[in-house]
Design a protein around this motif. Structure first.
Motif, PDB file in Angstrom:
ATOM      1  N   LEU A   1       0.854  -1.158   0.133  1.00  8.44           N
ATOM      2  CA  LEU A   1      -0.085  -0.017   0.143  1.00  8.44           C
ATOM      3  C   LEU A   1       0.766   1.300  -0.089  1.00  8.44           C
ATOM      4  O   LEU A   1       0.554   2.298  -0.743  1.00  8.44           O
ATOM      5  CB  LEU A   1      -0.658   0.025   1.083  1.00  8.44           C
ATOM      6  N   TYR A   2       1.839   1.283   0.845  1.00  9.62           N
ATOM      7  CA  TYR A   2       2.917   2.487   0.831  1.00  9.62           C
ATOM      8  C   TYR A   2       3.469   2.338  -0.887  1.00  9.62           C
ATOM      9  O   TYR A   2       3.609   3.817  -1.212  1.00  9.62           O
ATOM     10  CB  TYR A   2       4.074   2.196   1.673  1.00  9.62           C
ATOM     11  N   ASN A   3       3.790   1.329  -1.352  1.00  9.36           N
ATOM     12  CA  ASN A   3       4.306   1.081  -2.691  1.00  9.36           C
ATOM     13  C   ASN A   3       3.332   1.930  -3.565  1.00  9.36           C
ATOM     14  O   ASN A   3       3.813   2.767  -4.342  1.00  9.36           O
ATOM     15  CB  ASN A   3       4.513  -0.157  -3.118  1.00  9.36           C
ATOM     16  N   ALA A   4       2.149   1.556  -3.330  1.00 10.68           N
ATOM     17  CA  ALA A   4       1.140   1.968  -4.299  1.00 10.68           C
ATOM     18  C   ALA A   4       1.087   3.259  -4.240  1.00 10.68           C
ATOM     19  O   ALA A   4       0.748   4.319  -5.381  1.00 10.68           O
ATOM     20  CB  ALA A   4      -0.188   1.217  -3.923  1.00 10.68           C
ATOM     21  N   SER A   5       0.972   3.961  -2.943  1.00 12.19           N
ATOM     22  CA  SER A   5       0.989   5.292  -2.804  1.00 12.19           C
ATOM     23  C   SER A   5       2.081   6.333  -3.536  1.00 12.19           C
ATOM     24  O   SER A   5       1.967   7.482  -3.929  1.00 12.19           O
ATOM     25  CB  SER A   5       0.674   5.835  -1.498  1.00 12.19           C
ATOM     26  N   LYS A   6       3.131   5.651  -3.305  1.00 14.94           N
ATOM     27  CA  LYS A   6       4.423   6.185  -3.645  1.00 14.94           C
ATOM     28  C   LYS A   6       4.499   6.345  -5.285  1.00 14.94           C
ATOM     29  O   LYS A   6       5.254   7.149  -6.055  1.00 14.94           O
ATOM     30  CB  LYS A   6       5.785   5.909  -3.002  1.00 14.94           C
ATOM     31  N   PHE A   7       4.119   5.084  -5.731  1.00 13.55           N
ATOM     32  CA  PHE A   7       4.228   4.911  -7.440  1.00 13.55           C
ATOM     33  C   PHE A   7       3.369   6.081  -8.077  1.00 13.55           C
ATOM     34  O   PHE A   7       3.444   6.558  -8.818  1.00 13.55           O
ATOM     35  CB  PHE A   7       3.636   3.600  -7.671  1.00 13.55           C
ATOM     36  N   ALA A   8       2.048   6.206  -7.285  1.00 20.55           N
ATOM     37  CA  ALA A   8       1.018   7.194  -7.824  1.00 20.55           C
ATOM     38  C   ALA A   8       1.671   8.264  -7.765  1.00 20.55           C
ATOM     39  O   ALA A   8       1.411   9.187  -8.530  1.00 20.55           O
ATOM     40  CB  ALA A   8      -0.112   7.077  -7.040  1.00 20.55           C
ATOM     41  N   LEU A   9       2.338   8.930  -6.429  1.00 17.19           N
ATOM     42  CA  LEU A   9       2.860   9.994  -6.388  1.00 17.19           C
ATOM     43  C   LEU A   9       3.985  10.477  -7.481  1.00 17.19           C
ATOM     44  O   LEU A   9       4.136  11.460  -7.952  1.00 17.19           O
ATOM     45  CB  LEU A   9       3.800  10.252  -5.131  1.00 17.19           C
ATOM     46  N   GLU A  10       4.945   9.354  -7.739  1.00 15.85           N
ATOM     47  CA  GLU A  10       5.757   9.536  -8.786  1.00 15.85           C
ATOM     48  C   GLU A  10       5.147   9.836 -10.506  1.00 15.85           C
ATOM     49  O   GLU A  10       5.644  10.584 -11.022  1.00 15.85           O
ATOM     50  CB  GLU A  10       6.870   8.394  -8.886  1.00 15.85           C
ATOM     51  N   GLY A  11       4.167   8.850 -10.637  1.00 18.03           N
ATOM     52  CA  GLY A  11       3.479   9.174 -11.928  1.00 18.03           C
ATOM     53  C   GLY A  11       2.640  10.464 -11.920  1.00 18.03           C
ATOM     54  O   GLY A  11       2.683  11.168 -13.036  1.00 18.03           O
ATOM     55  N   PHE A  12       2.255  11.106 -10.842  1.00 21.34           N
ATOM     56  CA  PHE A  12       1.419  12.048 -10.749  1.00 21.34           C
ATOM     57  C   PHE A  12       2.478  13.120 -11.097  1.00 21.34           C
ATOM     58  O   PHE A  12       2.219  14.252 -11.712  1.00 21.34           O
ATOM     59  CB  PHE A  12       0.650  12.164  -9.504  1.00 21.34           C
ATOM     60  N   SER A  13       3.537  13.249 -10.206  1.00 24.58           N
ATOM     61  CA  SER A  13       4.555  14.430 -10.317  1.00 24.58           C
ATOM     62  C   SER A  13       5.319  14.428 -11.773  1.00 24.58           C
ATOM     63  O   SER A  13       5.196  15.359 -12.232  1.00 24.58           O
ATOM     64  CB  SER A  13       5.843  13.923  -9.152  1.00 24.58           C
ATOM     65  N   GLU A  14       5.348  13.248 -12.165  1.00 24.74           N
ATOM     66  CA  GLU A  14       6.181  13.446 -13.572  1.00 24.74           C
ATOM     67  C   GLU A  14       4.976  14.070 -14.610  1.00 24.74           C
ATOM     68  O   GLU A  14       5.536  14.683 -15.492  1.00 24.74           O
ATOM     69  CB  GLU A  14       6.522  11.875 -14.119  1.00 24.74           C
ATOM     70  N   SER A  15       4.038  13.608 -14.697  1.00 24.60           N
ATOM     71  CA  SER A  15       2.883  13.797 -15.436  1.00 24.60           C
ATOM     72  C   SER A  15       2.851  15.398 -15.455  1.00 24.60           C
ATOM     73  O   SER A  15       2.628  16.287 -16.303  1.00 24.60           O
ATOM     74  CB  SER A  15       1.561  13.225 -15.562  1.00 24.60           C
ATOM     75  N   LEU A  16       2.567  15.854 -13.939  1.00 24.06           N
ATOM     76  CA  LEU A  16       2.327  17.179 -13.913  1.00 24.06           C
ATOM     77  C   LEU A  16       3.569  18.140 -14.431  1.00 24.06           C
ATOM     78  O   LEU A  16       3.340  19.212 -14.719  1.00 24.06           O
ATOM     79  CB  LEU A  16       2.352  17.432 -12.390  1.00 24.06           C
ATOM     80  N   SER A  17       4.655  17.398 -14.253  1.00 23.47           N
ATOM     81  CA  SER A  17       5.724  18.276 -14.607  1.00 23.47           C
ATOM     82  C   SER A  17       5.735  18.809 -16.015  1.00 23.47           C
ATOM     83  O   SER A  17       6.191  20.046 -16.336  1.00 23.47           O
ATOM     84  CB  SER A  17       7.051  17.527 -14.221  1.00 23.47           C
ATOM     85  N   TYR A  18       5.251  18.155 -16.820  1.00 24.51           N
ATOM     86  CA  TYR A  18       5.163  18.236 -18.298  1.00 24.51           C
ATOM     87  C   TYR A  18       4.257  19.469 -18.646  1.00 24.51           C
ATOM     88  O   TYR A  18       4.217  20.494 -19.135  1.00 24.51           O
ATOM     89  CB  TYR A  18       4.521  17.212 -19.136  1.00 24.51           C
ATOM     90  N   GLU A  19       2.761  19.392 -17.656  1.00 24.63           N
ATOM     91  CA  GLU A  19       1.889  20.193 -17.739  1.00 24.63           C
ATOM     92  C   GLU A  19       2.291  21.870 -17.331  1.00 24.63           C
ATOM     93  O   GLU A  19       2.322  22.960 -17.895  1.00 24.63           O
ATOM     94  CB  GLU A  19       0.666  19.872 -16.933  1.00 24.63           C
ATOM     95  N   LEU A  20       3.098  21.775 -16.034  1.00 33.07           N
ATOM     96  CA  LEU A  20       3.352  22.941 -15.482  1.00 33.07           C
ATOM     97  C   LEU A  20       4.734  23.694 -16.012  1.00 33.07           C
ATOM     98  O   LEU A  20       4.950  24.679 -15.969  1.00 33.07           O
ATOM     99  CB  LEU A  20       3.589  22.612 -14.073  1.00 33.07           C
TER     100      LEU A  20
END
Length: 219
Positions: free
Chosen positions: A90-109
């Protein structure tokens, strides 16, 4: 709720300093234990803190950063956002989600002049993170049939804990570097203890990596 509190805090910061240059999302905790023994409520809490809280805090600052055409968002992830380990799914899942969110967001921002950074620490000696995880494990159930696996995996984690040498100050220095280096670099590995597994995950073949991990956690 978190977003409203974030707007209030940001407003105070802007009033006092005239603007905000960077936001560091560092709040987080880790559930430890067999997934099957975790309650729906604990799973929700894990994502509320490690993922949705980050999203709320980030959303609250974006209008200010966009108006300034500048700003840096630093999201503190984990080695658990790079490689999967048993007993922390569950910790893995949350941090994998954070990594994907952050990378995707970096392109937008980037189109708005805003930079996103990810800092990936491993074990840190002088925080209460491990104690919190141990408490969570103590309150979780171990379904029948997993007992031998839990004991064997616990021994592997003891070895991983023995390799920890970093302090919170060491990680803070990496966060400061990420915030101030003026580059568009996305990821920063913050502690030496996770370097071997990070390299195995990112630099070796899928077959070699999975072979390594399955051998390490074979019961």
């Amino acid at each position: 709720m978190a977003q409203r509190r974030g707007r209030h805090a940001y407003g105070d910061g802007i009033d006092r300093f005239g603007g905000i240059d960077a936001v560091v999302n560092n709040a987080g905790f880790g559930l430890f234990g067999i997934f099957e023994g975790a309650s729906r409520e604990k799973i929700q809490e894990q994502f509320d803190v490690n993922v949705f809280g980050v999203m709320d805090v980030t959303r609250a600052i974006l209008a200010h950063f966009r108006a300034r055409r500048s700003g840096t968002i630093v999201n503190v992830s984990s080695g658990a956002g790079v490689f999967g380990l048993p007993m922390i799914s569950l910790y893995n899942a949350s941090k994998f989600a954070l990594e994907g969110f952050s990378e995707s967001l970096s392109y937008e921002l980037a189109s708005q002049g805003i930079t996103v950074k990810i800092v990936e620490p491993g074990g840190v000696l002088d925080t209460k993170f491990g104690a919190r995880s141990s408490d969570e494990f103590g309150n979780a159930s171990v379904p029948a049939g997993y007992e031998d696996f839990v004991v064997a995996t616990g021994k592997v984690f003891e070895g991983l804990r023995a390799s920890r040498h970093a302090s919170s100050e060491d990680v803070a220095k990496v966060i400061f570097e990420a915030t101030t280096d003026g580059t568009d670099r996305l990821r920063y590995v913050a502690t030496e203890d996770i370097q071997p597994l990070v390299r195995a995950r990112r630099e070796s073949s899928e077959e070699a990596y999975m072979g390594l991990m399955r051998e390490r956690f074979r019961n």
